[in-house]
Design a protein around this motif. Structure first.
Motif, mmCIF file in Angstrom:
data_model
loop_
_atom_site.group_PDB
_atom_site.id
_atom_site.type_symbol
_atom_site.label_atom_id
_atom_site.label_comp_id
_atom_site.label_asym_id
_atom_site.label_seq_id
_atom_site.Cartn_x
_atom_site.Cartn_y
_atom_site.Cartn_z
ATOM 1 N N THR A 1 -9.102 61.229 35.886
ATOM 2 C CA THR A 1 -7.933 61.094 36.730
ATOM 3 C C THR A 1 -8.187 60.084 37.383
ATOM 4 O O THR A 1 -6.981 59.507 37.911
ATOM 5 N N SER B 1 -11.477 63.209 30.472
ATOM 6 C CA SER B 1 -13.007 63.341 29.876
ATOM 7 C C SER B 1 -13.159 64.681 29.049
ATOM 8 O O SER B 1 -14.111 64.773 28.390
ATOM 9 N N THR C 1 -13.811 63.828 35.874
ATOM 10 C CA THR C 1 -14.811 64.629 36.623
ATOM 11 C C THR C 1 -15.209 65.921 35.799
ATOM 12 O O THR C 1 -16.251 66.356 36.094
ATOM 13 N N ASP C 2 -14.237 66.342 34.917
ATOM 14 C CA ASP C 2 -14.445 67.554 34.266
ATOM 15 C C ASP C 2 -15.707 67.686 33.522
ATOM 16 O O ASP C 2 -16.392 68.578 33.022
#
Ligand code: ASN
Length: 301
Positions: free
Chosen positions: A12, A53, A84-85
Motif C-alpha cells: 500500500t 504483498s 502489510t498483509d
C-alpha cells in the motif's frame, strides 16, 4: 555516516488508485523523496519488485533474503518497504532464513498510500530509517512507532494505523520510536550469521471449525506437515480424532495451535487436547502462525 540500503517491494505504501482499485506503482526513490532522511544517514535504493504483498511468492521472499545476505557487509542496515498483509510472514521468514544477521533489517509499509493526505507512510518510513541506522540485529517490523521482532509479530488490524501486535502472548516490542528517537528495549542474541536455505515442503494448514470433516483431514495424509488451529487452548473434536491418527500414521508431522487471537495454545489442559498429544500431535504454544510457517519452510518444525 550510516549507509542504508532501501529495498522496495510494493504494498500500500507504493499504491496509487486506478480503475481496478489500489495497486502498487511508486518505486523506492519516489517513496524516499517523500520523507526526511535522518541526519548522518545515506540511503541507496534498489527496487526488487512492485507487488501487493498478497502476491509475494516464496521465490520472491528468498530473493529478498539473498539480496540482504549478499549485501550484508556493504551496508550498515536495511529497510524493506513491503505490504502489510504478509509483512509478518516475510519478517518471520527472514529471521529463520538469516539466523544471526548482524545488521538491522527493518520492514515497514503503511495502511494508506504515501500519496494520500494523512497517510501513516511518511512517519513509518522515516522511523524505519532511524531503526536501520541503529545497532539492532535481524529482521523486525517497524510500524506505528513500534519495532517488533520478526518471530513475534502478527497483523492484527485491517485498518488501524497501529496494525501489528506481538502475537498471541502479546510479546512486547523490541523498541519504540518517538519523535524520530529510537529507544531499544531488547534485541535478538548474537550468533554466527548464516543463510539457511528453505527446504521443499508439502504442508497444509486447517482451522478446526464445526464445518471441518474427517474427509478433509484425511486429504492431508502423506504431506510433510499438517498445522491444525484448534479451539481454545487446543481442542480438536472427537469426530476428527481417527482421521488425525491416520494422518500421523502416514508420516505427517501434525502441529496444533490455537485459533484465538490472544493467549497461547496448551494441549495439556483439557482431555480434548491431551487425546491429540497422545496421537503424537505437537502443540505450538505461543508461536505465531507466521513463525510456525517460516520454521516449517526452513525444516525447523
Ligand atoms: N496495507 C497494505 O500494505 C495492504 C496491501 N494489500 C499489501 O499487503 O500489499
Amino acid at each position: 555516516m550510516k549507509h542504508i540500503l532501501l529495498l522496495s517491494t510494493g504494498g500500500t505504501i507504493s499504491c496509487r488508485a486506478g480503475a481496478d482499485g489500489l495497486a502498487p506503482q511508486a518505486d523506492g526513490t519516489q517513496l524516499l523523496g517523500e520523507v526526511r532522511v535522518p541526519e548522518g544517514v545515506r540511503v541507496e535504493v534498489r527496487d526488487l519488485m512492485c507487488v501487493d504483498s498478497t502476491d509475494v511468492t516464496d521465490t520472491q521472499r528468498l530473493a529478498m533474503a539473498r539480496a540482504l545476505w549478499e549485501n550484508r557487509k556493504t551496508y550498515d542496515g536495511f529497510v524493506l518497504t513491503h505490504g502489510t498483509d504478509t509483512m509478518a510472514y516475510t519478517a518471520a521468514f527472514l529471521c529463520r532464513v538469516l539466523p544471526g544477521f548482524d545488521r538491522p533489517v527493518i520492514l515497514t509499509g503503511s495502511q494508506l498510500p504515501m500519496e494520500e493526505d494523512g497517510s501513516d507512510a511518511p512517519e513509518n518510513l522515516s522511523d524505519a530509517l532511524v531503526c536501520a541506522a541503529s545497532d539492532y540485529r535481524g529482521a523486525a517490523v517497524c510500524f506505528a512507532g513500534k519495532l517488533r521482532r520478526g518471530t513475534c509479530v502478527t497483523k492484527a488490524d485491517t485498518q488501524a494505523f497501529d496494525a501489528f501486535s506481538g502475537g498471541n502472548t502479546g510479546c512486547p516490542p523490541d523498541g519504540v520510536i518517538d519523535d524520530g528517537v529510537l529507544t531499544l528495549l531488547d534485541m535478538p542474541q548474537p550468533e554466527a550469521p548464516a543463510l539457511r536455505l528453505p527446504v521443499p515442503v508439502r504442508a497444509a494448514v486447517l482451522p478446526v471449525t464445526p464445518l471441518l470433516d474427517a474427509e478433509t483431514v484425511l486429504t492431508c495424509c502423506g504431506r510433510d506437515v499438517l498445522l491444525l488451529y484448534g479451539y481454545g487452548v487446543g481442542g480438536v473434536p472427537e469426530a476428527l480424532a481417527d482421521a488425525v491418527a491416520q494422518v500421523v500414521r502416514s508420516g505427517t508431522r501434525v502441529y496444533l495451535g490455537t485459533q484465538c487471537a490472544c493467549g497461547p495454545a496448551d494441549c495439556s489442559v483439557y482431555a480434548v487436547g491431551r487425546r491429540m498429544q497422545a496421537l503424537g500431535v505437537r502443540c505450538l504454544g505461543a508461536q505465531t502462525v507466521e513463525d510456525a510457517i517460516a520454521c516449517i519452510q526452513c525444516g525447523l518444525l
